[in-house]
Write an enzyme that holds these catalytic residues in place. Structure first.
Site, mmCIF file in Angstrom:
data_model
loop_
_atom_site.group_PDB
_atom_site.id
_atom_site.type_symbol
_atom_site.label_atom_id
_atom_site.label_comp_id
_atom_site.label_asym_id
_atom_site.label_seq_id
_atom_site.Cartn_x
_atom_site.Cartn_y
_atom_site.Cartn_z
ATOM 1 N N SER A 191 -3.180 -3.030 5.719
ATOM 2 C CA SER A 191 -3.573 -1.635 5.984
ATOM 3 C C SER A 191 -4.039 -1.448 7.426
ATOM 4 O O SER A 191 -4.436 -2.408 8.083
ATOM 5 C CB SER A 191 -4.706 -1.229 5.043
ATOM 6 O OG SER A 191 -4.355 -1.481 3.703
HETATM 7 N N1 SAH Z 1 -5.758 -5.417 1.114
HETATM 8 C C1 SAH Z 1 -4.529 -5.862 1.751
HETATM 9 C C2 SAH Z 1 -3.483 -4.779 1.834
HETATM 10 C C3 SAH Z 1 -2.826 -4.665 0.555
HETATM 11 S S1 SAH Z 1 -1.317 -3.759 0.439
HETATM 12 C C4 SAH Z 1 -4.773 -6.447 3.122
HETATM 13 O O1 SAH Z 1 -5.897 -6.393 3.626
HETATM 14 O O2 SAH Z 1 -3.817 -7.007 3.678
HETATM 15 C C5 SAH Z 1 -1.329 -3.603 -1.331
HETATM 16 C C6 SAH Z 1 -1.094 -4.879 -2.092
HETATM 17 O O3 SAH Z 1 -1.233 -4.582 -3.470
HETATM 18 C C7 SAH Z 1 0.307 -5.456 -1.913
HETATM 19 O O4 SAH Z 1 0.229 -6.754 -1.436
HETATM 20 C C8 SAH Z 1 0.895 -5.398 -3.332
HETATM 21 O O5 SAH Z 1 1.754 -6.491 -3.634
HETATM 22 C C9 SAH Z 1 -0.358 -5.432 -4.172
HETATM 23 N N2 SAH Z 1 -0.217 -4.921 -5.544
HETATM 24 C C10 SAH Z 1 0.500 -3.863 -5.980
HETATM 25 N N3 SAH Z 1 0.353 -3.701 -7.317
HETATM 26 C C11 SAH Z 1 -0.489 -4.699 -7.732
HETATM 27 C C12 SAH Z 1 -1.032 -5.075 -9.005
HETATM 28 N N4 SAH Z 1 -0.748 -4.420 -10.125
HETATM 29 N N5 SAH Z 1 -1.859 -6.141 -9.054
HETATM 30 C C13 SAH Z 1 -2.173 -6.837 -7.934
HETATM 31 N N6 SAH Z 1 -1.685 -6.532 -6.705
HETATM 32 C C14 SAH Z 1 -0.863 -5.472 -6.607
#
Ligand code: SAH
Length: 233
Positions: free
Chosen positions: A69
């Site tokens: 993000s």
């Molecule tokens: N917090 C992260 C950014 C995350 S982007 C950082 O600092 O880099 C959102 C993430 O959520 C992605 O990696 C995606 O694979 C994950 N995601 C989506 N649906 C999910 C679920 N049901 N359970 C766990 N992770 C999930």
């Protein structure tokens, strides 16, 4: 002058970015500022993107289709999250592990005996290893657990216990998954981008006498939350 990527002084870029976020009021507290100055974002972006680590923008995580993000978005979320030493945090969407490291820096600062801990769930296997490696290299692996699974069911999946002081969803959710509400302690906070897969509103829900009091924070754009209580793959 030729500017080689390896010559970049990241600490200067980091300070400049943090000062900018303070100036525009997105970082407001000393604790959030301290965490942002401490955690090296260049260690959490994809290998070929290090030179962009301190641009205030989301960056792709390889070809997984997921992103780390934008720093200002993480700052807004951290300021709303009211983290303190010793709190237990659940994150849905570990991605690179960057936001988990920032939160760990606040709930359990280095060398603190405090029991603060961050558990972060991720559904993309490649990112599990990426996040773990990043956290090990930067010294956060003892304060963050990276777990593979569907975070829309909470962690442990479908547990009905109140386990966490704070729960943050870092992917776009159609609604706040039921198990997250159940697993939140009294007076705890859930932050989640709620909306469709293109646009969402960052929602802050506080559990008060067993009920969720919900407030809208701002508009935002996240990659979709995919799972049983999220969007379909
Ligand atoms: N917090 C992260 C950014 C995350 S982007 C950082 O600092 O880099 C959102 C993430 O959520 C992605 O990696 C995606 O694979 C994950 N995601 C989506 N649906 C999910 C679920 N049901 N359970 C766990 N992770 C999930």
């Amino acid at each position: 002058m030729v500017f080689l990527k390896k010559d970049i002084d990241y600490s200067i870029l980091r300070k400049r970015m943090v000062d900018g976020l303070v100036r525009v009021g997105m970082i407001r507290s000393k604790e959030v500022e301290r965490a942002f100055l401490k955690v090296p974002r260049e260690e959490f972006v994809w290998h070929n993107m290090k030179h962009l680590a301190y641009e205030d923008t989301p960056l792709p995580l390889g070809n997984t289709g997921q992103t780390i993000s934008a720093p200002h978005m993480v700052a807004i979320m951290l300021e709303e999250f009211d983290l303190k030493k010793g709190l237990r945090v659940l994150e849905i969407g570990a991605g690179s592990g960057y936001s988990a490291a920032l939160m760990a820096e606040i709930v359990q600062p280095t060398e603190s005996e405090n029991q603060g801990h961050v558990t972060s769930i991720e559904r993309v296997l490649e990112l599990i290893n990426f996040a773990k490696d990043n956290l090990k290299r930067t010294g956060y692996f003892d304060r963050v657990s990276i777990v593979f699974g569907d975070g829309t069911l909470g962690y442990p999946e479908r547990s009905e216990e109140m386990l966490y002081d704070r729960i943050v969803v870092t992917a776009a959710a159609p609604y706040i998954p039921r198990y997250l509400g159940i697993q939140l302690k009294e007076d705890g906070i859930i932050l989640a981008p709620v909306g469709n897969t293109f646009m969402q509103t960052l929602v802050k829900a506080i559990k008060y006498r067993g009920r969720m009091e919900v407030r809208e924070v701002c508009g935002c754009m996240f990659v979709p939350l995919i799972g049983e209580n999220g969007f379909r793959p």
